[in-house]
Enzyme design. Structure first.
Site, PDB file in Angstrom:
ATOM      1  CE  LYS A 108      -4.288   1.500   2.261  1.00 52.83           C
ATOM      2  NZ  LYS A 108      -5.209   1.252   3.387  1.00 52.83           N
ATOM      3  CD  GLU A 148     -19.156  -3.232   9.055  1.00 55.25           C
ATOM      4  OE1 GLU A 148     -18.402  -2.344   8.629  1.00 55.25           O
ATOM      5  OE2 GLU A 148     -19.281  -4.348   8.484  1.00 55.25           O
ATOM      6  NE  ARG A 177     -20.478  -3.872   5.825  1.00 54.19           N
ATOM      7  CZ  ARG A 177     -20.003  -4.419   4.714  1.00 54.19           C
ATOM      8  NH1 ARG A 177     -20.394  -3.981   3.522  1.00 54.19           N
ATOM      9  NH2 ARG A 177     -19.127  -5.394   4.758  1.00 54.19           N
TER      10      ARG A 177
END
Length: 641
Positions: free
Chosen positions: A285, A371, A399
């Protein structure tokens, strides 16, 4: 990396079909040019930088090898899709990224045929890709379907549900696991790359099929034992046992920044692959941009910045952010109560819980992008007498809604839900807007639902939630800075279901739920100046409602307006139900609800979005005049009735 001063190859590429004419030997130079173009555009607009930098080579290789858009390419979440946008006809509009009337920061079907599936939330790409693959098979339209998903997104249950189903169906689907956190050992040396190429090639796959045919004659038990032995043996070398058990042919890990590794593996998967294939790619990243590589978060999300230094141009805040106020208030309450626990789902810095973890490392839990698990994990803690604060963005709490209903509300468990990013969030657009939480939480019996009118109120609500043990309780607050009000050292415990009067008048009543309170104050000043004396009230609670306050406002004013930063069916709907049932509309009260409009509001600065929604001070005043059947008249110094 030295950023190229020219974009000789990229200038020739408007669509992936142009990319396919580029010689493989020139792809590293193209990667440098795409990376430079991305850095330049994000430096002007802000956005998600690190994820896209990490997949430049991977994105180029996919478009080089596969026949997009006929072959379907789905990016999970979409944070990493900027190089994809540059290569698919949108490079000239990259400076409009995340701006009003500009490109979305995520993939979006309406934006390009190269975006077959819109994203904004994580862990959907495998399910969507499987649906496309099966639909293509049913319609006899052979095509490749490629789903690119990060290792973080793989932590969500939905990803594993899709993997399980894909393996069972045996559909023609390629899943690329983009491992950019080095959570699984990265490949080292030529042998790993060789094994990956070998495992994806015709010879290996034909031998594997031949072995299956031979062992099938020996009986199912022998066949299964030999197949598992082969899978475990190769898994020992490549790390693919789990995916093999789910029915995927596993390849990798391979270096995601090496075209020498990527191209042959992708071509083998394209030409010789059978059934579902998972390619494990390791990337870095922030790759290729020193400030991103050096940053702790790899410049995941940035504001406008200087390309040379990486310094971000962040305006000095006039007041603390709501998120930081929440974090500090929670830390203060945790000092007084050792049962207080904080939970987040892969958003420690976004929710401010990174600060809480610094103070109480043993009492803060990041469960990953999960979640549903976060909510039920909190419910389990609550059964044992702990005081869990499950801090989620409004858009992500959706969610876990089934768990909120079944595992928390029905059992009456005292789980606390701090709901960040309530209302419009600006550049992230409709996928991240906190529009629905008030509506879907106030329908649940026994739930307490609060909204902070300002940052001081947020402190009060944190303490109120910490003190409340009768059942589930939620409080919502927006992204961005507070209003600059005087802050208490510690919050006060609010009386459940009681609002407050801010200012008093006799003609118009504005009843606010949430941070539109400041717009109500401004509107009241304008109305008072036009002779319509106005009361401003802060409801604080959408559930339970302050019935006495509503009766008072309804009985002593000609107009009652409710204002909230949420969809229809929330606070205003409950107020209106109470007014109707109590007969408070029978004597000519003019009641109106102001909510978010029934559209997907496009990205812009939040203040522009609220103006378009009619929820700014001017919109509130206009609503009052319409309720009264009057027109506003513009003058040289302002607008009057």
């Amino acid at each position: 990396m030295t950023l190229p001063s020219k974009t000789a190859i990229l200038d020739r590429i408007n669509l992936p079909s142009d990319l396919r004419e580029v010689d493989d030997r020139d792809l590293p130079q193209l990667a440098d040019e795409v990376r430079a173009a991305m850095i330049d555009s994000v430096s002007r607009t802000g956005g998600h930088l690190g994820a896209g930098l990490g997949v430049v080579e991977l994105t180029i290789a996919i478009h080089k090898v596969f026949n997009t858009p006929d072959d379907r390419l789905i990016f999970d979440v979409g944070h990493q899709c900027y190089p994809h946008k540059i290569l698919t006809g949108r490079k000239g509009r990259m400076t409009t990224l995340r701006q009003e009337d500009g490109l979305s920061g995520f993939t979006r079907r309406a934006e390009s045929e190269y975006d077959p599936f819109g994203a904004g939330h994580s862990s959907t790409s495998i399910s969507a890709g499987l649906g496309m693959a099966v639909a293509s098979k049913l319609q006899n339209k052979p095509r490749n379907v490629i789903s690119v998903i990060g290792d973080g997104a793989m932590s969500a249950g939905m990803a594993f549900e899709a993997l399980n189903n894909a393996g069972a169906l045996g559909a023609r689907q390629i899943v690329i696991l983009n491992d950019n956190d080095m959570s699984i050992a990265p490949p080292t040396g030529a042998m790993s790359a060789y094994l990956a190429r070998l495992a994806s090639g015709r010879t290996y796959l034909e031998v594997k099929d031949f072995t299956k045919k031979i062992t099938s004659y020996l009986g199912k038990s022998v066949d299964r034992a030999i197949s598992r032995a082969v899978g475990h043996a190769r898994g020992f070398v490549t790390g693919g046992t789990m995916f093999e058990e789910l029915g995927f042919h596993h390849i990798g890990p391979i270096d995601g920044h090496s075209f020498d590794n990527l191209l042959p593996v992708l071509r083998n998967a394209r030409d010789h692959g059978r059934g579902p294939i998972l390619i494990h790619v390791v990337t870095q990243k922030g790759k290729g941009y020193a400030p991103a590589e050096a940053a702790a978060d790899k410049c995941h999300a940035v504001s406008k910045f200087d390309v040379v230094t990486g310094h971000q141009a962040k305006a000095k805040p006039n007041a603390p952010s709501y998120t930081s106020v929440f974090a500090e208030a929670l830390i203060e309450e945790a000092r007084h109560d050792d049962k207080l626990i904080a939970i987040t789902a892969a958003m420690p810095s976004g929710t401010g819980l990174d600060k809480f973890e610094d103070s109480f490392p043993g009492r803060c839990f990041d469960v990953g992008i999960a979640e549903q698990h976060a909510v039920t994990f909190a419910a389990g803690m609550a059964t044992e007498g702990m005081k869990p604060f499950c801090a989620l963005y409004s858009t992500f709490l959706q969610r876990g809604y089934d768990q909120v209903v079944h595992d928390v509300a029905i059992q009456g468990l005292p789980v606390r839900f701090p709901i960040d990013r309530a209302g419009f969030v600006g550049a992230d657009g409709p996928t991240h807007a906190g529009s629905f939480d008030t509506t879907y939480l106030t329908t649940l019996p026994g739930f307490v639902v609060m909204a902070a009118g300002d940052e001081a109120e947020l402190k009060h609500m944190v303490r109120t939630a910490a003190d409340y043990d009768e059942g589930p309780i939620a409080f919502r607050y927006p992204r961005g800075e507070g209003t600059g009000v005087e802050m208490p050292k510690r919050g006060e415990i609010l009386e459940i279901g009681k609002g407050r009067i801010i200012s008093e008048g006799s003609k118009v009543a504005l009843l606010s739920f949430g941070t539109r309170l400041s717009a109500c104050r401004e509107a009241a000043s304008m109305l008072n100046a036009s002779g319509l004396t106005t009361t401003v009230a802060d409801a604080r609670f959408a559930k339970p409602l302050d019935h006495d306050l509503i009766r008072q406002l309804a009985s002593h004013h000609e107009v009652l307006i409710t204002i909230e930063e949420g969809a229809a069916g929330g606070f205003g709907a409950h107020v209106m139900q109470f007014l109707v049932n109590e007969g408070l509309l029978d004597h000519g009260l003019k009641a109106r609800q102001m909510v978010l409009p029934d559209i997907w509001m496009e990205q812009a600065k939040p203040e522009i979005m609220y103006k378009k929604a009619g929820l700014d001070s001017d919109g509130i005043v206009n609503t009052v005049f319409r309720a009264l059947g009057q027109e506003r008249v513009s003058t040289g110094t302002g607008t009057i009735g």
